[in-house]
Motif scaffolding. Structure first.
Motif, PDB file in Angstrom:
ATOM      1  N   CYS A 171       0.851  -1.352  -0.045  1.00 48.54           N
ATOM      2  CA  CYS A 171       0.132  -0.043  -0.015  1.00 48.54           C
ATOM      3  C   CYS A 171       0.917   1.218  -0.042  1.00 48.54           C
ATOM      4  N   TYR A 172       2.161   1.276   0.651  1.00 51.21           N
ATOM      5  CA  TYR A 172       2.689   2.383   0.651  1.00 51.21           C
ATOM      6  C   TYR A 172       3.758   2.321  -0.771  1.00 51.21           C
ATOM      7  N   ILE A 173       4.313   1.221  -0.815  1.00 47.59           N
ATOM      8  CA  ILE A 173       5.193   0.840  -2.199  1.00 47.59           C
ATOM      9  C   ILE A 173       4.383   1.455  -3.334  1.00 47.59           C
ATOM     10  N   ASN A 174       3.234   1.269  -3.370  1.00 46.66           N
ATOM     11  CA  ASN A 174       2.434   1.585  -4.755  1.00 46.66           C
ATOM     12  C   ASN A 174       1.403   2.780  -4.723  1.00 46.66           C
ATOM     13  N   SER A 175       1.858   3.684  -3.439  1.00 45.25           N
ATOM     14  CA  SER A 175       1.314   4.782  -3.676  1.00 45.25           C
ATOM     15  C   SER A 175       1.832   5.994  -4.350  1.00 45.25           C
ATOM     16  N   THR A 176       1.141   7.112  -4.513  1.00 42.43           N
ATOM     17  CA  THR A 176       1.777   8.046  -5.559  1.00 42.43           C
ATOM     18  C   THR A 176       2.882   8.658  -5.076  1.00 42.43           C
ATOM     19  N   ASP A 177       3.648   9.113  -5.794  1.00 42.82           N
ATOM     20  CA  ASP A 177       5.054   9.970  -5.649  1.00 42.82           C
ATOM     21  C   ASP A 177       4.686  11.107  -5.002  1.00 42.82           C
ATOM     22  N   TYR A 178       3.553  11.772  -5.122  1.00 40.24           N
ATOM     23  CA  TYR A 178       3.110  13.000  -4.316  1.00 40.24           C
ATOM     24  C   TYR A 178       3.032  12.719  -2.764  1.00 40.24           C
ATOM     25  N   ILE A 179       2.522  11.630  -2.473  1.00 40.17           N
ATOM     26  CA  ILE A 179       2.156  11.153  -1.405  1.00 40.17           C
ATOM     27  C   ILE A 179       3.593  10.836  -0.610  1.00 40.17           C
ATOM     28  N   LYS A 180       4.335   9.919  -1.396  1.00 42.52           N
ATOM     29  CA  LYS A 180       5.716   9.570  -0.895  1.00 42.52           C
ATOM     30  C   LYS A 180       6.618  10.611  -0.688  1.00 42.52           C
ATOM     31  N   ASN A 181       6.522  11.536  -1.528  1.00 37.28           N
ATOM     32  CA  ASN A 181       7.588  12.887  -1.447  1.00 37.28           C
ATOM     33  C   ASN A 181       7.166  13.694  -0.233  1.00 37.28           C
ATOM     34  N   ASN A 182       5.970  13.676   0.144  1.00 43.70           N
ATOM     35  CA  ASN A 182       5.913  14.415   1.511  1.00 43.70           C
ATOM     36  C   ASN A 182       5.609  13.864   2.904  1.00 43.70           C
ATOM     37  N   ILE A 183       5.927  12.430   2.726  1.00 36.55           N
ATOM     38  CA  ILE A 183       5.975  11.763   4.147  1.00 36.55           C
ATOM     39  C   ILE A 183       7.452  11.857   4.421  1.00 36.55           C
ATOM     40  N   VAL A 184       7.342  12.350   5.919  1.00 33.54           N
ATOM     41  CA  VAL A 184       8.699  12.766   6.673  1.00 33.54           C
ATOM     42  C   VAL A 184       9.434  11.399   6.901  1.00 33.54           C
ATOM     43  N   TYR A 185       8.689  10.342   7.665  1.00 35.36           N
ATOM     44  CA  TYR A 185       9.134   9.300   8.000  1.00 35.36           C
ATOM     45  C   TYR A 185       8.143   8.243   8.075  1.00 35.36           C
ATOM     46  N   LEU A 186       8.602   6.770   8.082  1.00 35.57           N
ATOM     47  CA  LEU A 186       7.450   5.859   8.367  1.00 35.57           C
ATOM     48  C   LEU A 186       7.778   5.355   9.650  1.00 35.57           C
ATOM     49  N   VAL A 187       6.366   4.522  10.260  1.00 39.23           N
ATOM     50  CA  VAL A 187       6.707   3.936  11.398  1.00 39.23           C
ATOM     51  C   VAL A 187       6.253   2.606  11.042  1.00 39.23           C
TER      52      VAL A 187
END
Length: 355
Positions: A268-284
């Protein structure tokens, strides 16, 4: 009469266990309807002879159908419902078994006592040999949702994750009369789109506090492998049945105004959009083996770090269907609120809210 429906396709290894669990039932008016979906070597005579040789007078009718070619689970299910003559339908996979000898009697009594059109119960999940217990489903937090008997809450919860299984959710034929048959635009998913559609249209799904089946893990939707056809079914269900809900609840200001944190590192994270992933500060992630590593350049930390954040300055996107309710409960214990501080995020949802 109740019809126990068994669907099968190239999988007959455990049919005797399945059949035995029906034959031993204490209820006195049972129909068995088996439909094979175009298997190469379906042992029709063998199965019929086994039932006939071992049945008692509780089995009133046996119907065995063989499709000339593979229809897919949903079309095969509809065909089998049409072949059945019972007032109630209990779907049982050919590699699963009824939990005990009183299941069918208790199910029929529950229909008569409550007037429910459809309800679900518990299933115990086992290994492939049915000799090692794994877990009981639905989970406690999912049962809490069902016990609220609020169809709007149930619908919105189902949009965020599927937790009602077709294999332990019997229904009355009156349900078919009122809401029609399953949507044959789906191929593999016979349960999730159906329950979304029913609850969206105001039909509640009850809960019977009883174990109904022993479920052998490793089926089409539980093997851990998602085929392209099944993936298309899941996507279609989200778009067709959940679009309005997600468009109402999703707020793009979460991403613009807040410090964005992702919970989960899977597909779900790997296949999300670049827009979302670029705005993520970190993951838990609760998986300790990947904590303090990086996924696509993002640091993965323990969920414990969230309590150190300013709750009013962060938003958590949960990248999981299967574990959303467990994660949500964990966050709520720490004072986080759904919609205000966290929400589910999957590629299908992102496709919907972009429109």
């Amino acid at each position: 009469m109740i019809s126990v429906i068994i669907l099968c396709y190239n999988n007959f290894k455990y049919y005797k266990e399945c059949i035995d669990s029906i034959l031993c039932q204490t209820y006195s008016d049972i129909e068995i309807v088996i439909s094979d979906d175009g298997s190469l070597d379906f042992p029709r005579d063998e199965i019929y002879n086994y039932i006939y040789s071992n049945m008692s007078n509780n089995i009133k009718k046996i119907t065995i159908n063989i499709n000339e070619y593979n229809l897919g689970i949903v079309k095969n299910y509809n065909k089998t419902i049409k072949l059945s003559e019972g007032d109630y339908i209990f779907y049982l996979a050919i590699d699963d078994v009824l939990y005990d000898k009183n299941v069918i009697k208790d199910v029929v009594n529950y229909f008569r006592e409550t007037g429910e059109l459809i309800f679900t119960g518990y299933k115990d999940v086992y290994n492939s040999d049915l000799n090692e217990y794994i877990k009981t489903l639905p989970r406690d937090n999912e049962v809490e949702i069902l016990k609220k008997k609020d169809v709007k809450i149930l619908y919105e919860s189902l949009c965020k994750g599927s937790f009602i299984s077709g294999s332990n959710t019997p229904f009355s034929k009156k349900l078919i009369d009122k809401y029609g048959y399953l949507d044959e635009s789906y191929c593999y998913l016979e349960d999730y789109p159906r329950y979304l559609s029913l609850t969206k249209r105001g039909c509640n799904i009850g809960f019977y506090d009883r174990k109904l089946i022993k479920y052998r893990s490793g089926g089409v939707t539980t093997s851990g492998k998602i085929s392209d056809v099944l993936r298309r079914d899941i996507r279609r269900a989200t778009i067709e049945e959940c679009s309005e809900y997600f468009q109402q609840k999703w707020n793009h200001q979460w991403i613009i105004d807040k410090k964005l944190i992702g919970w989960g590192t899977g597909d779900c994270y790997i296949n999300s959009t670049d827009y979302i992933k670029n705005n993520i500060v970190y993951l838990v992630d609760s998986n300790k083996s990947i904590q303090n590593t990086k996924i696509e350049g993002k640091l993965v930390l323990s969920p414990d770090v969230l309590v150190k954040e300013d709750i009013n300055n962060i938003f958590i996107l949960i990248f999981s269907y299967a574990n959303y309710f467990d994660i949500a409960r964990c966050l709520e214990r720490s004072g986080f609120k759904e919609y205000e501080h966290f929400f589910i995020c999957t590629p299908n949802i992102l496709e919907v809210v972009k429109k």
